[in-house]
Design a protein around this motif. Structure first.
Motif, PDB file in Angstrom:
ATOM      1  N   GLN A 159     -11.160   9.992   8.499  1.00 37.63           N
ATOM      2  CA  GLN A 159     -12.487  10.590   8.660  1.00 37.63           C
ATOM      3  C   GLN A 159     -13.514   9.554   9.105  1.00 37.63           C
ATOM      4  O   GLN A 159     -14.508   9.906   9.754  1.00 37.63           O
ATOM      5  CB  GLN A 159     -12.924  11.243   7.336  1.00 37.63           C
ATOM      6  CG  GLN A 159     -12.133  12.496   6.986  1.00 37.63           C
ATOM      7  CD  GLN A 159     -12.412  12.994   5.576  1.00 37.63           C
ATOM      8  OE1 GLN A 159     -12.966  12.263   4.736  1.00 37.63           O
ATOM      9  NE2 GLN A 159     -12.037  14.239   5.294  1.00 37.63           N
ATOM     10  N   ARG A 160     -13.266   8.287   8.778  1.00 31.26           N
ATOM     11  CA  ARG A 160     -14.186   7.217   9.177  1.00 31.26           C
ATOM     12  C   ARG A 160     -13.898   6.673  10.568  1.00 31.26           C
ATOM     13  O   ARG A 160     -14.544   5.733  11.018  1.00 31.26           O
ATOM     14  CB  ARG A 160     -14.137   6.097   8.137  1.00 31.26           C
ATOM     15  CG  ARG A 160     -14.709   6.530   6.802  1.00 31.26           C
ATOM     16  CD  ARG A 160     -14.695   5.433   5.777  1.00 31.26           C
ATOM     17  NE  ARG A 160     -15.394   5.851   4.566  1.00 31.26           N
ATOM     18  CZ  ARG A 160     -15.528   5.118   3.477  1.00 31.26           C
ATOM     19  NH1 ARG A 160     -15.004   3.902   3.448  1.00 31.26           N
ATOM     20  NH2 ARG A 160     -16.171   5.578   2.429  1.00 31.26           N
ATOM     21  N   GLY A 161     -12.915   7.245  11.227  1.00 30.16           N
ATOM     22  CA  GLY A 161     -12.635   6.867  12.596  1.00 30.16           C
ATOM     23  C   GLY A 161     -11.749   5.647  12.770  1.00 30.16           C
ATOM     24  O   GLY A 161     -11.637   5.112  13.879  1.00 30.16           O
ATOM     25  N   HIS A 162     -11.088   5.183  11.714  1.00 35.20           N
ATOM     26  CA  HIS A 162     -10.184   4.041  11.845  1.00 35.20           C
ATOM     27  C   HIS A 162      -8.930   4.466  12.618  1.00 35.20           C
ATOM     28  O   HIS A 162      -8.232   5.394  12.206  1.00 35.20           O
ATOM     29  CB  HIS A 162      -9.792   3.505  10.475  1.00 35.20           C
ATOM     30  CG  HIS A 162     -10.941   2.958   9.681  1.00 35.20           C
ATOM     31  ND1 HIS A 162     -11.886   2.105  10.218  1.00 35.20           N
ATOM     32  CD2 HIS A 162     -11.312   3.134   8.382  1.00 35.20           C
ATOM     33  CE1 HIS A 162     -12.781   1.783   9.289  1.00 35.20           C
ATOM     34  NE2 HIS A 162     -12.453   2.405   8.172  1.00 35.20           N
ATOM     35  N   LYS A 163      -8.650   3.790  13.705  1.00 34.72           N
ATOM     36  CA  LYS A 163      -7.518   4.145  14.562  1.00 34.72           C
ATOM     37  C   LYS A 163      -6.313   3.235  14.380  1.00 34.72           C
ATOM     38  O   LYS A 163      -5.171   3.648  14.597  1.00 34.72           O
ATOM     39  CB  LYS A 163      -7.954   4.126  16.038  1.00 34.72           C
ATOM     40  CG  LYS A 163      -9.065   5.112  16.375  1.00 34.72           C
ATOM     41  CD  LYS A 163      -8.647   6.550  16.062  1.00 34.72           C
ATOM     42  CE  LYS A 163      -9.739   7.538  16.436  1.00 34.72           C
ATOM     43  NZ  LYS A 163      -9.380   8.927  16.026  1.00 34.72           N
ATOM     44  N   ARG A 164      -6.550   1.972  14.022  1.00 33.13           N
ATOM     45  CA  ARG A 164      -5.467   0.996  13.860  1.00 33.13           C
ATOM     46  C   ARG A 164      -5.564   0.383  12.470  1.00 33.13           C
ATOM     47  O   ARG A 164      -6.558  -0.255  12.143  1.00 33.13           O
ATOM     48  CB  ARG A 164      -5.569  -0.112  14.917  1.00 33.13           C
ATOM     49  CG  ARG A 164      -5.465   0.373  16.351  1.00 33.13           C
ATOM     50  CD  ARG A 164      -5.820  -0.734  17.333  1.00 33.13           C
ATOM     51  NE  ARG A 164      -4.887  -1.868  17.296  1.00 33.13           N
ATOM     52  CZ  ARG A 164      -5.137  -3.035  16.720  1.00 33.13           C
ATOM     53  NH1 ARG A 164      -6.318  -3.245  16.109  1.00 33.13           N
ATOM     54  NH2 ARG A 164      -4.239  -3.996  16.738  1.00 33.13           N
ATOM     55  N   ALA A 165      -4.531   0.595  11.665  1.00 30.55           N
ATOM     56  CA  ALA A 165      -4.545   0.060  10.297  1.00 30.55           C
ATOM     57  C   ALA A 165      -3.272  -0.725  10.030  1.00 30.55           C
ATOM     58  O   ALA A 165      -2.237  -0.497  10.667  1.00 30.55           O
ATOM     59  CB  ALA A 165      -4.690   1.184   9.288  1.00 30.55           C
ATOM     60  N   MET A 166      -3.372  -1.658   9.103  1.00 28.65           N
ATOM     61  CA  MET A 166      -2.193  -2.366   8.603  1.00 28.65           C
ATOM     62  C   MET A 166      -2.080  -2.111   7.115  1.00 28.65           C
ATOM     63  O   MET A 166      -3.081  -1.831   6.448  1.00 28.65           O
ATOM     64  CB  MET A 166      -2.306  -3.875   8.889  1.00 28.65           C
ATOM     65  CG  MET A 166      -2.250  -4.215  10.361  1.00 28.65           C
ATOM     66  SD  MET A 166      -2.439  -5.995  10.708  1.00 28.65           S
ATOM     67  CE  MET A 166      -0.905  -6.641  10.035  1.00 28.65           C
ATOM     68  N   VAL A 193      -0.730   3.508  11.693  1.00 33.41           N
ATOM     69  CA  VAL A 193      -0.438   2.225  11.062  1.00 33.41           C
ATOM     70  C   VAL A 193       0.323   1.387  12.076  1.00 33.41           C
ATOM     71  O   VAL A 193       1.413   1.779  12.527  1.00 33.41           O
ATOM     72  CB  VAL A 193       0.390   2.409   9.777  1.00 33.41           C
ATOM     73  CG1 VAL A 193       0.841   1.050   9.235  1.00 33.41           C
ATOM     74  CG2 VAL A 193      -0.419   3.158   8.721  1.00 33.41           C
ATOM     75  N   ILE A 194      -0.222   0.230  12.431  1.00 32.41           N
ATOM     76  CA  ILE A 194       0.410  -0.592  13.461  1.00 32.41           C
ATOM     77  C   ILE A 194       1.403  -1.597  12.885  1.00 32.41           C
ATOM     78  O   ILE A 194       2.274  -2.092  13.605  1.00 32.41           O
ATOM     79  CB  ILE A 194      -0.650  -1.332  14.309  1.00 32.41           C
ATOM     80  CG1 ILE A 194      -1.500  -2.258  13.427  1.00 32.41           C
ATOM     81  CG2 ILE A 194      -1.512  -0.343  15.072  1.00 32.41           C
ATOM     82  CD1 ILE A 194      -2.405  -3.199  14.219  1.00 32.41           C
ATOM     83  N   ARG A 195       1.297  -1.874  11.591  1.00 33.26           N
ATOM     84  CA  ARG A 195       2.218  -2.856  10.988  1.00 33.26           C
ATOM     85  C   ARG A 195       2.211  -2.705   9.472  1.00 33.26           C
ATOM     86  O   ARG A 195       1.157  -2.597   8.853  1.00 33.26           O
ATOM     87  CB  ARG A 195       1.776  -4.272  11.369  1.00 33.26           C
ATOM     88  CG  ARG A 195       2.760  -5.360  11.011  1.00 33.26           C
ATOM     89  CD  ARG A 195       3.948  -5.393  11.966  1.00 33.26           C
ATOM     90  NE  ARG A 195       4.957  -6.347  11.512  1.00 33.26           N
ATOM     91  CZ  ARG A 195       4.934  -7.648  11.829  1.00 33.26           C
ATOM     92  NH1 ARG A 195       3.957  -8.134  12.587  1.00 33.26           N
ATOM     93  NH2 ARG A 195       5.894  -8.446  11.402  1.00 33.26           N
ATOM     94  N   ASP A 196       3.410  -2.702   8.878  1.00 33.56           N
ATOM     95  CA  ASP A 196       3.567  -2.708   7.421  1.00 33.56           C
ATOM     96  C   ASP A 196       4.021  -4.103   6.996  1.00 33.56           C
ATOM     97  O   ASP A 196       5.050  -4.591   7.483  1.00 33.56           O
ATOM     98  CB  ASP A 196       4.613  -1.679   6.972  1.00 33.56           C
ATOM     99  CG  ASP A 196       4.194  -0.249   7.226  1.00 33.56           C
ATOM    100  OD1 ASP A 196       3.003   0.062   7.010  1.00 33.56           O
ATOM    101  OD2 ASP A 196       5.046   0.557   7.639  1.00 33.56           O
ATOM    102  N   LEU A 197       3.270  -4.738   6.108  1.00 35.31           N
ATOM    103  CA  LEU A 197       3.621  -6.059   5.593  1.00 35.31           C
ATOM    104  C   LEU A 197       4.077  -5.939   4.146  1.00 35.31           C
ATOM    105  O   LEU A 197       3.458  -5.222   3.357  1.00 35.31           O
ATOM    106  CB  LEU A 197       2.416  -6.999   5.670  1.00 35.31           C
ATOM    107  CG  LEU A 197       1.771  -7.173   7.056  1.00 35.31           C
ATOM    108  CD1 LEU A 197       0.543  -8.075   6.942  1.00 35.31           C
ATOM    109  CD2 LEU A 197       2.770  -7.729   8.063  1.00 35.31           C
TER     110      LEU A 197
END
Length: 387
Positions: A159-166, A193-197
């Motif tokens: 909802q906050r517009g975040h497009k790329r998250a890790m 989600v672009i990467r899971d650490l």
């Protein structure tokens, strides 16, 4: 001879009656299998204190029966889970199991509870499988599924517009499942989600992974850690200079019970969970007052979950007038009850998981204060449950 036989039959009947009466008056044996040492020790103590507070408020009885406690340290070690839970099931012959925090240990407890048909109430561990493929009539949860707070925070991030998250978490069941929920909620809002650490539990050497986050520059980071690990991660995240540049989100365990130790580094962090410290309701205010008076400490979500575990057991025992042998009626009543919790009223799904509001909270001082309801009456999907 006939008179003697009649007298013998009467005596036998009286013995049986006395035995039944003694059994019905005997204490309910509650086995607490919780972490009393290590990373999660403080959480285990809070759960136990919450459970005992509700019993104390009922005059020391549930369903008219005294409660007798047996305790085992689960050591937060899944490899020891089966041996530890069998101490309570086989050695102590408890009527009810209450535990635990670590999802890996809880999976072992659930397996043993199914195999031995022992009633199990889970006051924290959110392993999705417990109310999924492993669901059973004798297993209920007073807490959450790992999917629930993760999904809710994913919805908020979207909802906050975040497009790329890790994401970053320990490499175990709870971490993987909460990340899965976050990803599902974020994708619903158009993000990814672009990467899971990950790092092994309970490793707290975060520097290399924080360096990678800084290099990738995602719109947001979702982190799952709890207890001592959460304290160090939040401090390290701020020390790496990331707090002011990349928003950090997480389920409530990132800041619950840890704010004092985290100090200024946690202030302003937003998390999602089914409880917030400042819920201004008569039920929560009464609970917090009674807990503070009894234990000289402020309660947290773990105390609430322990308290509600006792409420669930009490609802079942009240329905069968304390006769715990009436298991079908007892577990049915537990699923039908509306729990008047400090978190707000909630129900139990057929699979045994709370259907509850998930709040968006912000860390202020030593409290996680409610900002809004992130998702109302959120039910776990219970994927794989065949009950």
């Amino acid at each position: 001879m006939k008179t003697a036989l009649k007298l013998s039959a009467v005596a036998a009947a009286l013995c049986v009656s006395a035995a039944v009466q003694a059994q019905s008056n005997a204490p309910i044996k509650v086995g607490l299998m919780l972490p009393y040492t290590g990373t999660y020790a403080a959480l285990g103590n809070m759960i136990e204190n919450g459970f005992k507070l509700y019993v104390q408020e009922q005059g020391g009885k549930l369903g008219g029966r005294e409660i007798q406690y047996f305790k085992v340290d689960d050591e937060s070690d899944p490899s020891k889970g089966t041996d530890n839970v069998n101490k309570l099931i086989k050695r102590d012959q408890v009527d009810v199991l209450v535990g635990t925090v670590h999802s890996g240990v809880a999976l072992a407890m659930a397996k043993a509870a199914r195999e031995n048909d022992t009633l199990l109430i889970i006051p924290n561990a959110g392993a999705d499988a417990i109310t999924g493929p492993m669901c059973a009539p004798n297993i209920v949860r007073s807490s959450f599924s790992n999917w629930q707070p993760g999904y809710a925070m994913g919805v908020v991030a979207g909802q906050r517009g975040h497009k790329r998250a890790m994401t970053i978490t320990w490499n175990y069941a709870a971490g993987a499942e909460t990340v899965k929920g976050f990803r599902e909620g974020l994708e619903k809002g158009g993000g990814q989600v672009i990467r899971d650490l990950t790092l092994p539990f309970p490793n707290v050497e975060f520097q290399a992974l924080l360096t990678e986050i800084a290099a990738q520059k995602p719109d947001a980071v979702y982190a799952f850690f709890a207890g001592g690990g959460a304290v160090k991660f939040v401090k390290d995240y701020a020390a790496a200079g990331l707090k002011g540049t990349i928003p950090l989100y997480g389920p409530g365990f990132l800041t619950d019970g840890t704010l004092q130790a985290q100090g200024p580094t946690a202030q302003g962090l937003e998390t999602t969970l089914h409880y917030a410290d400042n819920l201004d309701t008569p039920r929560n205010n009464s609970f917090r007052k009674n807990f503070a008076i009894t234990y000289k400490a402020n309660p947290d979500v773990y105390a609430v979950q322990g308290y509600d575990a006792a409420q669930l057991l009490g609802a079942g025992l009240n329905a069968v007038k304390g006769d715990i042998s009436k298991r079908d009626a007892l577990t049915s009543a537990m699923r039908k009850t509306v729990v008047d919790s400090p978190r707000g009223k909630f129900t139990i799904s057929k699979a045994g998981n709370p259907v509850q509001d998930i709040y968006l909270r912000v860390a202020k001082g030593e409290n996680n204060e409610v900002k809004a309801v992130a998702v109302k009456a959120l039910a776990d999907p219970a994927r794989g449950c065949k009950m």
